[in-house]
Write a protein that holds these residues in place. Structure first.
Motif, PDB file in Angstrom:
ATOM      1  N   LEU A 320     -12.353  43.364  10.963  1.00  0.00           N
ATOM      2  CA  LEU A 320     -11.988  42.678   9.718  1.00  0.00           C
ATOM      3  C   LEU A 320     -10.887  41.653   9.954  1.00  0.00           C
ATOM      4  O   LEU A 320     -10.901  40.559   9.362  1.00  0.00           O
ATOM      5  CB  LEU A 320     -11.544  43.705   8.671  1.00  0.00           C
ATOM      6  CG  LEU A 320     -12.631  44.676   8.186  1.00  0.00           C
ATOM      7  CD1 LEU A 320     -12.045  45.687   7.213  1.00  0.00           C
ATOM      8  CD2 LEU A 320     -13.780  43.915   7.539  1.00  0.00           C
ATOM      9  N   LEU A 321      -9.926  41.967  10.830  1.00  0.00           N
ATOM     10  CA  LEU A 321      -8.870  41.011  11.159  1.00  0.00           C
ATOM     11  C   LEU A 321      -9.451  39.779  11.841  1.00  0.00           C
ATOM     12  O   LEU A 321      -9.065  38.634  11.527  1.00  0.00           O
ATOM     13  CB  LEU A 321      -7.828  41.678  12.061  1.00  0.00           C
ATOM     14  CG  LEU A 321      -6.701  40.771  12.589  1.00  0.00           C
ATOM     15  CD1 LEU A 321      -5.868  40.216  11.432  1.00  0.00           C
ATOM     16  CD2 LEU A 321      -5.819  41.528  13.581  1.00  0.00           C
ATOM     17  N   CYS A 322     -10.404  39.987  12.751  1.00  0.00           N
ATOM     18  CA  CYS A 322     -11.043  38.853  13.431  1.00  0.00           C
ATOM     19  C   CYS A 322     -11.838  37.998  12.448  1.00  0.00           C
ATOM     20  O   CYS A 322     -11.843  36.767  12.553  1.00  0.00           O
ATOM     21  CB  CYS A 322     -11.953  39.360  14.552  1.00  0.00           C
ATOM     22  SG  CYS A 322     -11.067  40.092  15.949  1.00  0.00           S
ATOM     23  N   LEU A 323     -12.504  38.640  11.492  1.00  0.00           N
ATOM     24  CA  LEU A 323     -13.232  37.883  10.481  1.00  0.00           C
ATOM     25  C   LEU A 323     -12.277  37.047   9.624  1.00  0.00           C
ATOM     26  O   LEU A 323     -12.585  35.902   9.265  1.00  0.00           O
ATOM     27  CB  LEU A 323     -14.045  38.832   9.596  1.00  0.00           C
ATOM     28  CG  LEU A 323     -15.181  39.601  10.283  1.00  0.00           C
ATOM     29  CD1 LEU A 323     -15.853  40.545   9.300  1.00  0.00           C
ATOM     30  CD2 LEU A 323     -16.195  38.659  10.889  1.00  0.00           C
ATOM     31  N   TYR A 324     -11.109  37.618   9.301  1.00  0.00           N
ATOM     32  CA  TYR A 324     -10.116  36.866   8.528  1.00  0.00           C
ATOM     33  C   TYR A 324      -9.617  35.657   9.323  1.00  0.00           C
ATOM     34  O   TYR A 324      -9.490  34.551   8.777  1.00  0.00           O
ATOM     35  CB  TYR A 324      -8.941  37.776   8.165  1.00  0.00           C
ATOM     36  CG  TYR A 324      -7.773  37.036   7.557  1.00  0.00           C
ATOM     37  CD1 TYR A 324      -7.804  36.627   6.224  1.00  0.00           C
ATOM     38  CD2 TYR A 324      -6.644  36.738   8.324  1.00  0.00           C
ATOM     39  CE1 TYR A 324      -6.734  35.940   5.670  1.00  0.00           C
ATOM     40  CE2 TYR A 324      -5.577  36.050   7.782  1.00  0.00           C
ATOM     41  CZ  TYR A 324      -5.629  35.651   6.455  1.00  0.00           C
ATOM     42  OH  TYR A 324      -4.573  34.963   5.914  1.00  0.00           O
ATOM     43  N   LEU A 325      -9.360  35.850  10.618  1.00  0.00           N
ATOM     44  CA  LEU A 325      -8.916  34.728  11.455  1.00  0.00           C
ATOM     45  C   LEU A 325      -9.994  33.651  11.537  1.00  0.00           C
ATOM     46  O   LEU A 325      -9.688  32.452  11.551  1.00  0.00           O
ATOM     47  CB  LEU A 325      -8.558  35.237  12.856  1.00  0.00           C
ATOM     48  CG  LEU A 325      -7.322  36.131  12.956  1.00  0.00           C
ATOM     49  CD1 LEU A 325      -7.149  36.630  14.387  1.00  0.00           C
ATOM     50  CD2 LEU A 325      -6.073  35.383  12.499  1.00  0.00           C
ATOM     51  N   SER A 326     -11.266  34.075  11.590  1.00  0.00           N
ATOM     52  CA  SER A 326     -12.352  33.107  11.623  1.00  0.00           C
ATOM     53  C   SER A 326     -12.375  32.262  10.348  1.00  0.00           C
ATOM     54  O   SER A 326     -12.545  31.039  10.403  1.00  0.00           O
ATOM     55  CB  SER A 326     -13.687  33.837  11.805  1.00  0.00           C
ATOM     56  OG  SER A 326     -14.773  32.938  11.724  1.00  0.00           O
ATOM     57  N   LEU A 327     -12.202  32.906   9.204  1.00  0.00           N
ATOM     58  CA  LEU A 327     -12.171  32.167   7.941  1.00  0.00           C
ATOM     59  C   LEU A 327     -10.951  31.257   7.864  1.00  0.00           C
ATOM     60  O   LEU A 327     -11.008  30.157   7.305  1.00  0.00           O
ATOM     61  CB  LEU A 327     -12.182  33.151   6.770  1.00  0.00           C
ATOM     62  CG  LEU A 327     -13.456  33.990   6.612  1.00  0.00           C
ATOM     63  CD1 LEU A 327     -13.305  34.985   5.470  1.00  0.00           C
ATOM     64  CD2 LEU A 327     -14.664  33.094   6.379  1.00  0.00           C
ATOM     65  N   TYR A 328      -9.823  31.698   8.416  1.00  0.00           N
ATOM     66  CA  TYR A 328      -8.607  30.879   8.420  1.00  0.00           C
ATOM     67  C   TYR A 328      -8.814  29.612   9.257  1.00  0.00           C
ATOM     68  O   TYR A 328      -8.420  28.514   8.857  1.00  0.00           O
ATOM     69  CB  TYR A 328      -7.442  31.705   8.971  1.00  0.00           C
ATOM     70  CG  TYR A 328      -6.104  30.999   8.893  1.00  0.00           C
ATOM     71  CD1 TYR A 328      -5.412  30.914   7.691  1.00  0.00           C
ATOM     72  CD2 TYR A 328      -5.533  30.424  10.028  1.00  0.00           C
ATOM     73  CE1 TYR A 328      -4.189  30.270   7.613  1.00  0.00           C
ATOM     74  CE2 TYR A 328      -4.320  29.775   9.965  1.00  0.00           C
ATOM     75  CZ  TYR A 328      -3.654  29.702   8.753  1.00  0.00           C
ATOM     76  OH  TYR A 328      -2.445  29.058   8.676  1.00  0.00           O
ATOM     77  N   VAL A 329      -9.453  29.768  10.425  1.00  0.00           N
ATOM     78  CA  VAL A 329      -9.760  28.602  11.263  1.00  0.00           C
ATOM     79  C   VAL A 329     -10.721  27.666  10.536  1.00  0.00           C
ATOM     80  O   VAL A 329     -10.604  26.441  10.627  1.00  0.00           O
ATOM     81  CB  VAL A 329     -10.350  29.066  12.617  1.00  0.00           C
ATOM     82  CG1 VAL A 329     -10.886  27.884  13.405  1.00  0.00           C
ATOM     83  CG2 VAL A 329      -9.296  29.807  13.427  1.00  0.00           C
ATOM     84  N   MET A 330     -11.674  28.241   9.794  1.00  0.00           N
ATOM     85  CA  MET A 330     -12.606  27.412   9.030  1.00  0.00           C
ATOM     86  C   MET A 330     -11.872  26.567   7.991  1.00  0.00           C
ATOM     87  O   MET A 330     -12.179  25.378   7.797  1.00  0.00           O
ATOM     88  CB  MET A 330     -13.634  28.303   8.338  1.00  0.00           C
ATOM     89  CG  MET A 330     -14.688  27.547   7.547  1.00  0.00           C
ATOM     90  SD  MET A 330     -15.697  28.631   6.495  1.00  0.00           S
ATOM     91  CE  MET A 330     -14.498  29.017   5.205  1.00  0.00           C
TER      92      MET A 330
END
Length: 648
Positions: A320-330
Motif C-alpha cells: 500500500l505504501l508503494c502504491l501511494y508513492l506511485s500515485l504521488y509520482v503520478m
C-alpha cells in the motif's frame, strides 16, 4: 542412451552438472557421491557421476568441485515411469509410460534409444537428485550446522546451506545449432518450431513462445483495423465506439481460443492429463519439526496463521505504501505536464511543442525504474533468506518473511504483489486522464508516449544489452570445444530466471491494447512490431546468453492465464477452487497411489495385497470431493457477484 556426443573421461554421457563450493569438505564430497551412486533399494539415486577433469586448469583460480551426472537408459526409463510421463500409444492416444508396455508406445524402438527427449532425460535426473533423501544422518558430513533428518531432501539442504551452488543441464551444441538455425538465424514467415523448442527446453518454455506467437498473430486484425481507423477524421467519434466494441469482442474471443490452443499443445506433448509431481519444500523453508499430513514424513511445519499475520502486517502495508508513492509520482508528472502546457500556450514554438513530450518520456522512464525496484522489493518480502548473521562475538538469526513452503505458493504471492503494483503504476495516469480530466488528446498523447518509450527501454535491455555483453562468449558457444572447456564456459553463463518477467511484459502490453487502444488504434501496430523483435531476441538469449534451464512440464501458462482477466485472477486467488482440507486429502490420495505404483514396479509386478483400497472407492471419493468443492466455489462466486451488483 547417447544424448550428448561427448563423453567424459570415465565414459559416462554427461547430462547434468553439479557445482559445489570450492571450499567443500572432502568427506562431504565423498558422502554425496556415494549417495548418488547407491542403488535405489539402498536409498540412493542409482545415477552415474564423475568429477570433471582438471587438466590444463589452474586449480587456484578455477573451482575443481564440478561433477557430471548421467544415467543408464534403463534408469531413465524407470524414472519416466515413476514420474508418469505421457507418451503416444500405438492407437494414437496419450498414456502414462510403463516399462511393461514399453513396446506398445509409438516411438519406442529397440531398447528405447531416442524414446525420451533430452529435456525429459535431464528433468528425470533432476527429479531423482531432488528426491535423494537422508536416511539416518543427523547432519551433512563435515557441516554440523547443516542438520538432516530422515526423509529430508539432501540436495535441497545442500542448496540452502550454499554447499551446492549450481545445478544445471548441459547444452548439446549440435542440437543447439540446428535449433538456432530453424528458430532465429533466418528471417521467415513460417511459425516457430514449437516441437523442437519443447524437445530441447521442455513444455514450459515452449508454451511461452507459443503464447507469444499466438498473441502476435491475434493482434494482426486489430492492428489492421486500427490503421484503417487512423485514415478517418479524429473528430468522428463513431469510429471510437466501433473500435471499442470490436476490442471487447476481440479480447474475449482470443482468450477463449488460447485455452483451446494451449490444451491442444499440452495434449500433444503429454502434459494435459499428467499428474503433477509431489512438490518438495523450497530450499530455506524452516519451521518446527512435525509430520507432513500428506506424506507422513517428518519435516518442518510452519503455522499458516503466522504466515498470514506476516502478510497482512508487513507485506500488505508495504504494498500500500508503494502504491501511494506511485500515485504521488503520478501527480508530480501532471504538475510537469501542466507547466509545459502553460509554456506552450503562452508562446507556441517548435521547441515548446517538443517540450510537451518531455514530461511523458520522463514519467515513462520513472515507471520502468519503479517497476524494477518494486520487483526486487517484492522478492525480498516474499523470500527473505534464512541464515545466521555474525558480528564478532554476537550472532543473530534472520528468517524468511513469508516463509512459503512450496515454490508454486511463492510464485503465486509474488505474481499478485507485482501485478497489482505494475497495473496501477502503468495505467493509473491513463485512467486519471480518461475519467477525471476527460481530455482525449492528452490521453492519446500520454498513451503513445508510455507505450513507445517502454518498448524502446525493454528492447534495449532485453535485446541489445545482452548481445553487447555476451558478444565474445556467443562466438565461443557455437564453436567446437572439449567437454572440459564447454562445462566451465556454461558454468560462468547467466542463469535463466524463468518466464516471470516475459509474461509480465506481455500482460502489460495486453493491458495497453485491450483497455486503451480504442482511443489510440495504432497501439496494436506497435505491440505487433515489439512482439516480432521479442521472439527473435528471446530466442537469441536462450541459445547464447543463458544456461540451459531444466524442463518445466507445464500444461498451460499457469497463473498468467488468469492474470489476463484481473478480476477473475483476484477472485481465484481469494477463493480457491478446492478448499484447503480437500486439497490435503486429494494430495494424500495421489501420493499414496504414486508410492503404490513404485512398490508394485520394484516387486516385479506382484499381485496387489488384498488389503489395498478398492479403486472404485477411491474414484468415488475423489468425485465426491470435487463435486463438493465445485458447489462451494459456485455458491461463493454467486454471493460475491451478487454483492458487487448490489453495490453498483
Amino acid at each position: 542412451m547417447e544424448v550428448l556426443g561427448t563423453r567424459c573421461g570415465s565414459g559416462i554421457i554427461p547430462l547434468v552438472v553439479l557445482v559445489l563450493s570450492p571450499d567443500t569438505q572432502e568427506e562431504t564430497v565423498s558422502w554425496l557421491l556415494r549417495r548418488i551412486r547407491e542403488k535405489q533399494q539402498d536409498g540412493g539415486a542409482e545415477l552415474l557421476v564423475d568429477q570433471l577433469s582438471s587438466e590444463d586448469v589452474d586449480e587456484e583460480k578455477e573451482n575443481s568441485n564440478i561433477f557430471l551426472v548421467a544415467a543408464s537408459r534403463q534408469r531413465l526409463l524407470s524414472g519416466a515411469e515413476d514420474l508418469g510421463l505421457f507418451k503416444e500409444f500405438n492407437d494414437g492416444s496419450m498414456r502414462g509410460y510403463t516399462c511393461v508396455n514399453s513396446h506398445n508406445f509409438k516411438e519406442f524402438h529397440g531398447d528405447g534409444d531416442g524414446f525420451l527427449s533430452m529435456a525429459e532425460c535431464q528433468y528425470i535426473i533432476k527429479h531423482e537428485l531432488e528426491t535423494l533423501r537422508a536416511k539416518d544422518e543427523t547432519h551433512v558430513p563435515g557441516y554440523t550446522q547443516a542438520k538432516l533428518y530422515p526423509g529430508k531432501s539432501i540436495i535441497r539442504r545442500l542448496q540452502s546451506k550454499r554447499i551446492l551452488t549450481q545445478m544445471f543441464p548441459l547444452h548439446d551444441k549440435e542440437e543447439l545449432k540446428r535449433l538456432s538455425f530453424k528458430w532465429y538465424k533466418k528471417v521467415k514467415t513460417s511459425l516457430q518450431p514449437l516441437d523442437d523448442i519443447r524437445h530441447y527446453y521442455g513444455e514450459g518454455l515452449a508454451l511461452y513462445f507459443g503464447f507469444l506467437e499466438y498473441f502476435t498473430m491475434a493482434l494482426v486484425p486489430l492492428a489492421f483495423i486500427g490503421m484503417l481507423c487512423c485514415q478517418f477524421d479524429w473528430k468522428n467519434y463513431d469510429k471510437y465506439v466501433f473500435f471499442a466494441v470490436f476490442n471487447l469482442i476481440w479480447c474475449t474471443v482470443i482468450l477463449e481460443l488460447w485455452k483451446r490452443c494451449s490444451a491442444s499443445l499440452a495434449y500433444h506433448w503429454g502434459t494435459l492429463s499428467r499428474k503433477k509431481v509431489f512438490e518438495e519444500p523450497r530450499p530455506g523453508f524452516h519451521g518446527i519439526l512435525g509430520f507432513n499430513p500428506v506424506t507422513g514424513r517428518e519435516e518442518p511445519l510452519y503455522p499458516s496463521a503466522k504466515r498470514q499475520l506476516r502478510i497482512y502486517l508487513v507485506s500488505l502495508p508495504f504494498v500500500l505504501l508503494c502504491l501511494y508513492l506511485s500515485l504521488y509520482v503520478m501527480m508530480i508528472y501532471f504538475e510537469m505536464e501542466g507547466w509545459t502546457l502553460m509554456l506552450h500556450d503562452r508562446e507556441p514554438t517548435f521547441w515548446t511543442t517538443i517540450l510537451l513530450f518531455i514530461p511523458g518520456i520522463i514519467y515513462a522512464v520513472v515507471i520502468e525504474v519503479m517497476n524494477l525496484i518494486y520487483r526486487y522489493a517484492a522478492e525480498f518480502l516474499t523470500e527473505w533468506v534464512v541464515g545466521i548473521c555474525e558480528f564478532g562475538p554476537y550472532t543473530c538469526s534472520r528468517v524468511e518473511e513469508e516463509n512459503h513452503r512450496l515454490e508454486s505458493s511463492y510464485q503465486n504471492h509474488l505474481v499478485l504483489k507485482v501485478l497489482v503494483f505494475n497495473f496501477l503504476n502503468c495505467f493509473a495516469s491513463l485512467f486519471y486522464i480518461a475519467f477525471i480530466l476527460q481530455d482525449l488528446v492528452l490521453l492519446r498523447q500520454n498513451l503513445a508516449t508510455l507505450l513507445i518509450t517502454s518498448q524502446i527501454i525493454n528492447q534495449f535491455i532485453e535485446a541489445f544489452l545482452p548481445y553487447w555483453l555476451q558478444r565474445g562468449r556467443n562466438k565461443t558457444m557455437m564453436n567446437e570445444l572439449p567437454l572440459n572447456a564447454q562445462v566451465r564456459l556454461e558454468t560462468n553463463m547467466n542463469t535463466y530466471l524463468g518466464t516471470f518477467d516475459d509474461y509480465l511484459e506481455l500482460f502489460l502490453l495486453f493491458g495497453y491494447v485491450s483497455l486503451f487502444s480504442s482511443v489510440y488504434p495504432l497501439a496494436a501496430v506497435f505491440v505487433v512490431l515489439n512482439n516480432i523483435t521479442e521472439i527473435y531476441s528471446d530466442a537469441f538469449k536462450m541459445c547464447n546468453v543463458f544456461k540451459r534451464p531444466f524442463s518445466d512440464p507445464a500444461a498451460n501458462i499457469g497463473i498468467w492465464q488468469h492474470g489476463l482477466l484481473a478480476f477473475k485472477f483476484i477472485l481465484a486467488f481469494l477463493v480457491p477452487d478446492v478448499p484447503k482440507h480437500i486439497q490435503i486429502k486429494l494430495a494424500r490420495l495421489d501420493f499414496e497411489s504414486m508410492e503404490a505404483l513404485k512398490k508394485k514396479r520394484r516387486s516385479n509386478f506382484l499381485c496387489v495385497s488384498k488389503q489395498q483400497q478398492n479403486p472404485r472407492e477411491v474414484h468415488r471419493r475423489v468425485v465426491h470431493h470435487f463435486v463438493y468443492a465445485s458447489l462451494q466455489k459456485a455458491l461463493t462466486e454467486f454471493v460475491v457477484m451478487y454483492m458487487l451488483v448490489c453495490v453498483v
